[in-house]
Structure formats: C-alpha cells, structure tokens
Motif scaffolding. Sequence first.
Motif, short mmCIF file in Angstrom:
data_model
loop_
_atom_site.label_atom_id
_atom_site.label_comp_id
_atom_site.label_asym_id
_atom_site.label_seq_id
_atom_site.Cartn_x
_atom_site.Cartn_y
_atom_site.Cartn_z
N ILE A 1 1.03 -1.29 0.07
CA ILE A 1 0.02 -0.14 -0.04
C ILE A 1 0.86 1.36 0.09
CG2 ILE A 1 -1.42 1.28 1.46
CD1 ILE A 1 -2.89 -1.40 2.17
N ARG A 2 1.89 1.31 0.70
CA ARG A 2 2.80 2.52 0.81
C ARG A 2 3.45 2.63 -0.37
NH1 ARG A 2 3.48 0.62 5.93
NH2 ARG A 2 5.55 -0.44 5.37
N GLN A 3 3.54 1.59 -1.44
CA GLN A 3 4.42 1.56 -2.67
C GLN A 3 3.26 2.36 -3.90
OE1 GLN A 3 5.78 -2.12 -3.08
NE2 GLN A 3 7.72 -1.63 -2.11
N VAL A 4 1.91 2.51 -3.49
CA VAL A 4 1.14 2.84 -4.38
C VAL A 4 1.40 4.57 -4.35
CG1 VAL A 4 -1.32 3.27 -4.70
CG2 VAL A 4 -0.52 1.49 -3.81
N GLY A 5 1.56 4.78 -5.80
CA GLY A 5 1.89 6.35 -5.99
C GLY A 5 0.73 7.17 -5.98
N ILE A 6 1.10 8.50 -5.68
CA ILE A 6 -0.06 9.62 -5.74
C ILE A 6 0.74 10.64 -6.78
CG2 ILE A 6 -0.93 11.52 -4.63
CD1 ILE A 6 -0.79 9.91 -2.07
N PRO A 7 -0.04 10.55 -7.96
CA PRO A 7 0.54 11.36 -9.07
C PRO A 7 0.63 12.85 -8.55
CG PRO A 7 -1.35 10.12 -9.78
CD PRO A 7 -1.48 9.86 -8.32
N ASP A 8 1.48 13.47 -9.18
CA ASP A 8 1.60 15.15 -8.97
C ASP A 8 0.32 15.80 -9.07
OD1 ASP A 8 4.05 14.61 -8.27
OD2 ASP A 8 4.89 15.34 -10.23
N ALA A 9 -0.61 15.50 -10.05
CA ALA A 9 -1.75 16.30 -10.21
C ALA A 9 -2.47 15.89 -8.95
CB ALA A 9 -2.20 15.67 -11.63
N VAL A 10 -2.78 14.93 -8.62
CA VAL A 10 -3.70 14.64 -7.43
C VAL A 10 -3.11 15.22 -6.14
CG1 VAL A 10 -4.59 12.64 -5.98
CG2 VAL A 10 -4.51 12.28 -8.53
N ARG A 11 -1.87 15.06 -6.10
CA ARG A 11 -1.29 15.73 -4.87
C ARG A 11 -1.54 17.34 -4.89
NH1 ARG A 11 4.17 16.05 -5.79
NH2 ARG A 11 3.77 18.52 -5.76
N ARG A 12 -1.26 18.00 -5.89
CA ARG A 12 -1.61 19.33 -6.02
C ARG A 12 -3.29 19.68 -5.48
NH1 ARG A 12 -0.37 23.20 -4.81
NH2 ARG A 12 -1.30 24.64 -6.56
N ARG A 13 -3.87 18.86 -6.15
CA ARG A 13 -5.38 19.14 -5.50
C ARG A 13 -5.51 19.09 -4.06
NH1 ARG A 13 -9.32 19.51 -10.05
NH2 ARG A 13 -8.16 19.37 -11.73
N LEU A 14 -4.95 18.05 -3.56
CA LEU A 14 -5.15 17.83 -2.02
C LEU A 14 -4.11 18.95 -1.40
CD1 LEU A 14 -5.96 16.33 0.44
CD2 LEU A 14 -3.55 14.78 0.26
N GLU A 15 -3.10 19.58 -2.03
CA GLU A 15 -2.52 20.47 -1.28
C GLU A 15 -3.24 21.85 -1.50
OE1 GLU A 15 2.21 19.48 -2.87
OE2 GLU A 15 1.02 21.12 -3.60
N PHE A 16 -4.08 22.12 -2.36
CA PHE A 16 -4.78 23.19 -2.78
C PHE A 16 -6.01 23.10 -1.80
CE2 PHE A 16 -8.34 25.49 -4.83
CZ PHE A 16 -7.66 26.82 -5.05
N PHE A 17 -6.74 21.97 -1.49
CA PHE A 17 -7.77 21.79 -0.68
C PHE A 17 -7.24 22.03 0.73
CE2 PHE A 17 -9.90 18.80 2.33
CZ PHE A 17 -11.12 19.52 2.24
N ALA A 18 -6.27 21.39 1.12
CA ALA A 18 -5.77 21.56 2.61
C ALA A 18 -5.41 22.89 2.77
CB ALA A 18 -4.54 20.73 2.78
N SER A 19 -4.86 23.87 1.84
CA SER A 19 -4.78 25.22 2.07
C SER A 19 -5.68 26.29 2.38
CB SER A 19 -3.62 25.88 0.59
OG SER A 19 -2.69 25.35 0.49
N GLN A 20 -6.80 25.84 2.11
CA GLN A 20 -8.20 26.52 2.25
C GLN A 20 -8.48 27.04 3.84
OE1 GLN A 20 -9.74 27.40 -0.52
NE2 GLN A 20 -8.88 25.84 -2.06
N PHE A 21 -7.94 26.02 4.61
CA PHE A 21 -8.43 26.18 6.11
C PHE A 21 -7.84 26.72 7.17
CE2 PHE A 21 -10.15 22.39 3.57
CZ PHE A 21 -11.36 22.99 3.49
#
Lengths: 325, 525
Positions: free
Chosen positions: B301-321
């Motif tokens: 599970i830890r080896q499953v990748g998170i693509p940059d595009a998905v990671r950026r969306r999470l970064e953007f979401f987490a930035s809001q609060f």
Amino acid sequence: MISPAFASILASGRAQFNARAVEARRRFPALDMAAFGAFLHDGVDPLVQAVSAAAPERVGGVTLAAYDMALELVGHGLAGPAAKNPFLNTVWRELAPQFAPLLATAPVDVLGMLSNAAIHLGSVAGARPAQWQAGMAAVAPQVGSVVQLRAVGQVLAWRAGVAHFRLGALAAADTLPPALALAAFGEPGAQWPQVHAQLMANPWRGNADGREFGSFSGLGGAFGTPPQVRATVDGCGFAVRSAERHYLLVADAYGAVLHSATAQEYEQATTGMPSSVRLDGATVHVGARSIALDLPAGDIALAANAHTLAITSPWTHAIRLLPLA
Amino acid sequence: MAFNLFQRLSQAPTKPKSAPVARQFDVADLYQGPIALGAEGEAQARPFDEKLRQAYFWIVNHAIISPHYDIEYNDGPSQTYSVGDSRRTLNLPSAQSYSSFILLPLLTFATRRKCLFVGGPGRGKTASALLMGVLAGSTVKEVKRAMQHGHPQMTVADLLGNPLPADLVNAQSMDDIRIAWRAWLGMRVKIVDEYNRIPTRTQSALLTVMGDNYAEVLNHIYECPEAAWYLTANDDQGGGTYQVIEALRDRVDVTVQALAFNPRFLNELLLRVEENVRPEELVPPDIIFTEGEVDQIGVAIRQVGIPDAVRRRLEFFASQFELFETAGGQFEYMTKDTARLAGADRGQAQAADNGRDRLKDLGCQTLNGISVRTLMALMIYAKAMAYFRGNGEVELEDLRQVLPFVLHNKLQPDPDAPFFALPENAAYRSDRLGWLRRLFDLSNDEFNRLDLDRDDPVGVLSAEFDLGLGGVSERETLARLNRIEKLIGERTKGRKLYGPLYDDLLKLKYLHQRYTNYRSWLRSQ
C-alpha cells in the motif's frame, strides 16, 4: 421412492443432513426444498445406487459429497425440476453413475468436474451436450483416474462443438494413454501420433464441406444485421461486426463458437486474402475447387484466416465457413 | 471434506482494464463453475489485494447487512434521479461501488490504522469490529475476551494490567514488581467498545497505547505489536459518559458511520434468528490474514503512487482552512490555531475579518485547519483504496472517496458560517460526510477555474528549486530571486488574501530565503 441404499444412509445421518440443508437455506434463501427433494430422487439416488454396487464401503462419503453439491446446485437454480438447463440433471442421472468406481475414490472431484462441465457446455451456444454425454459414456470403462477424466472430458467437449478448446484439448489428449485418446476421437484403429499431427495441421480434418454459422437474431440466431467479417491478427478466428456489436468467431471441423469482442479487436482484424482464393460472380474458387454460392452476385465479401474462408453477403445473416485446404 | 458449502468465496470482481489483450482460451474453463474442486483452489496463490477484495465481498454478501453503497465510483455516465422536495440526488453508479461501513474498517485492518465507528446502538458497530479481529486469525472467543468495554469506573489497571499482589508486598524496588499485563495489549486487532464512556484519566493511559504503542505501569513497559484499532461510540458529540480528550480523538484516523437498517432486508435477519447463525463464526479460512501477510499488504500500500496532479489538488484543498487573517499580526501567525491558543473571541475576530467573499472562501466554513497527522492518514487511506481497487496509482476519485471519512472528526464546521445559512446547504449542518465531500468538490472547482493544472507559477519555481542548487550561478540565483519577488508582487496586487494564496506566499518566502542564503554562500566563496 428412493432406493433402500440411499434411504438407509439418509436415515442414519438424519440430523447431519438436516443441519446441512438448514445451513444451505441461509446461504441460498431461495432454495426450494421441494425441488431439492426431487433432485435427490432424480439425480442423487441413481449414483448412490451405482456406487453402492461398485464400492459399498464408500457409499457414505459419496452420498455426503453428492448431498452437499446437490444443495448448492439446486440453491443456484442449476439443478432440479426448475433448472433452466436440464442437461445437468441428465448428467447426474445418466452419466455420473457410469463413473461409479471413480466416484467412489474421488466423489467431489468427479461430480464437481462433471457438473461444472455440464453447466459450461449448456452455456456455449452451438455446443452439443448430448454428443459430449454419449462420448463420455462410451469411454467411461477405460477412464481410470480423475486426471484421465479431466483430459477426456476436455477432448470430447471440443469434439462436441466447443471449437475454441482445440489447442488445449489436443494438449490434454497428449496426456492420455494413446488407446484412450484414440477412443475419444472414435478412431480406435489409428496411430495416435499421426492423428495428432493431422489434427494439429488441419483444423478441418474430417470435414471438407465446412459449415454455416449464424442467422437472424429475430429467429433465434446470433446476428441482428447481416454480419461483416475480418480475419483476426492471430490468424485463428474471425472478428465479426453486426448491429454495432462485435464478436469473435472461432470455427473448425467440430463446431463454431461466438464470443463477445470489442470494436478495437474488430478494427485490428485484417481483410487480406490468400492468392488461392478468387471470387467469380457467385462462384468462389479455392485452389482447384469451385463452389457455387446460393447468394446474389456482386456484394459477396470474403475473409480468410490461416485455415478458413468466411463468406458473407448483405442478403444473409449467416456466415459460410469453408476449409482452405 | 474438500467441498465447503458455506465458506466459498465469490470471485471478487476487480476494476476491469480497458486495454485489449490477446485472446487466449483455456480448456480448463470447462471445469470452472459453481462447484469448487479441491486441488485447484488450493493450487492458485492469490495476490493479497485479491484476498482483501474477497474478504470485503464475503463480509458484504454474508456477514454484515449494509446495503449502503456510499463510496461511489463511475465508469462513464451514471443514471441520476432527483428525489423529494429537497431534490436530493439518487445516483446509480456505473462502476463497482462500496459500502463505507465495511470497506473503511477493512482498509484500516490492512494499513493498521485506527477506525472509529459511530452510530446508534445495535447497528453492527461491535460486530464489524469483531469480524476484523477474526480476520486477523483470532477466534471469536479470543476477540470477545480481549475487547475492552468502556465503563465509567474503568481504571488504568483495568485497562493495562495489575502489579502482582505478592510482589507488591515483598518487592524492594519497583523493578521487582511484576505486572500481569492484560491480554488485549498483545492483540493484532484491538477493540475498544464505547470508548467515550472511559474516565478521562484512563483515556490518557489509552492514548499512550494508541499513540506510542506501549503501555506503562509502575515503570514497567509493555511493547505492543503493530495493530489495527477499532473504537466504537454511540454518540461522538459528547453524548458519552465522559468527554473524549482531544488528543485521543485526534489519534483516530478514520470515522465510519453505522447507517440505519433497511427493513427491506428483514428476511436476512429472520433467517439468522431462525437458524441461530452468527456470521463471525463462519468466516472462511481463506480470508484469514497472517501477520506476515498484513505486513506485506502494508508495504504494498505504501508503494502505491500518488501522481503530482492528485497531490496538488490535495495541497490546494488543505490550503483553504488554516488562514485566519485577523488572528495574527505577523504573517506566519495569521492562523486559526493562533486564535485558538490565545482563546480569542472568535465572533469578534470574525467580525473584523471583512471584505472577503465569505461564501466563496471555503476556509470560512471551518473552525480549524487540517493537521499533519490527518494529511498523512488521508494519503495512506487513498493509497489503500487504490490498492484495494487493484490500481498502482491513486486516482482523484480515490482521494475524494476517503477524504470525508478521514476528516469526519478532524475538520470542525463553523455552524455560523454563511454557507450553512443557505437553504440548499442546510442539510450539511448534520451530514458531515456530505459536507466534506461537497467541500472537496468546491475546492476542485476552484482549482479548475484557476487552471492550476496548467498554469501554476509557484509550482514551476518550486520544481526548479527541487532540482537542487548545485552549480546554480550567482547570476541565475539573482534571476530566480527576481522572479520570486515579481511573482509575489503580482499575486498580492489588490487581491484579497485566501488560504491557497497565503500558502503560496509562504512557499515563495521560503524559496526566497533559500536562494538568499545560497547567494550569501556563493559570495563568501
């Protein structure tokens, strides 16, 4: 009335058998106990009697295995009086008892194989389950092990019209004793290596006329519109398009089977033709042979793979399949 | 007997791959059917993700009656209906979808994290946790005996263990006192039932075990094995006997709600009553996981990748609060946490914070930001979801589906926010999962509107910096510093401060500082 042998086993393990039925009801809420009772009478009793005659000491274990399996099959609606395809009932009633000595040693494997094979054959359009059953019954006395039963069943399934099993069935036949392999092909006097080589080289061995496949779906056939055919890239089958649906057609001397396919597979297929094939009006020439087609000339389409020529026309929902050799 | 009627596993359907493959027919198909043949089934080793899926499907099909497919995946258009006066959407997903009540505890088991079940009494919370214990190889009896039941008189000794009475009398030092540790501490699945009924002091001892994986009594330490945790609570909003301490609540990685029983499935219950069947006693041996297998699943599970595009969306979401402009005088301290630490009057501070679009600003909907632990849990669960679905990379939808369950207890809504005053959003006051999903969708809409997938100057500068400073000339360093300053100037010109902009500016300040230090170093050479 069930046989005394079966009745006595059911009576001796009454609590256990009842508990199994109760458990099965939990797993299959729609399990019809009346249908199960009928299948016990119609399907299980004959094989219990056969095993009772062949190996009385093993009849208890066989009955238990058959009982559990019957619960599952009736629970799935695959066996019993209400079964959609009655072939499974026939296999239990008529074919399984002929393998009584083998049943006595490995009831789960033998009954499981025969049942699964019956269900599979029943689901393949164009297969001939009755031919498979007759073939299996004919070789039953020679089958001495579960491994042989497995292989001989596969060979006979191919011969009963499951054309896409060809290569696998030939490999399975190689594992059989030559006499049993030849018996499975109905050629007891031949030499197995020669027969094997001929079968490998020519999928249409023994059938020079080819076959016709498919018809209008409104009349129970396979195609909604007249099909268009291309040869697949591996050279063993045909990609077919009809009414915006795509199929893979595999055919040989023993039968023709249609599988679902994708638009990509159809697009990847080829339309090339060997130089030995020529169309002249409504007559097709394959080497030295000339075959007059009962189709209007002009719109006839041809496609050929390594062994077979497929002929289609906008005027028919059928595909004519001719051996190239 | 080789033929096992009730514990047969379904062929778990996995997500189909679209690429066409060469046709290969197998003659062995003749013997594939409803009847399991002894030798074959054992011969084929299953990959662990398949085993996990089989466990899921066995549980949903045979053990827990949870017909709520609230984790929805679509493969192409799906059928939707608007229902009732509120015109709520009933969606018929076009791809394989899942029940969160089963799937998330299973992913918790696979990742050895901590899952909280919330919901009214008798909805299967404890039964579900019990099943997870059985999946780990314990018997039903062992799991039941090891389960901790929260009650108002529970002491630390009740929870962790007692010193042996004879040692207490005879010991000359603390080291001489042996401790009779409670057996549950050694379990690979730990269950704490009704954890909000545990007294506060005992909760602190539980926090040590949950957080640091060891127990301490009289200076003696018991190192616990890695375990999956399941906690249950009838009401997590203060309805328990004791208030749950915040640190303990923060240790919970994912919260799952036990939804109401659908009476249409009463026949299933009736059958269980009539036949006296308990599903946890019928778990097929094929879906029992060894310790080594769970270890391997964790690695995979830890080896499953998170693509940059998905990671950026999470970064953007987490930035809001986190941004709270009136909370800090210094730029870095303009956060909700600053206001919380100071015990400031939130209403007053909010009143001063005017001029922003308080409907559009997602940060206005919450009382707090997202912690590091929560973000880590979010990524782990997104990876676990992708793994479960047989994928090697996390898709945005994986993240979207697990996000509400991870943030359920973490991101606190502000009920006074204008967003909740809108009639169409009134339901989100009580439906926290729905609100969190909506929040993520709104964040993604904004991400799309800003076209950040294609136009992200801060991302470009960041990627440039990530290449390393080795060999970068002073001239180039100055050029980069100028670009950063120019970008800050552009981004701050006449614009209101929103969460993502705030984080971008802090990132640019960081980059500026790193380049400044580097330039100083270059000049000293």
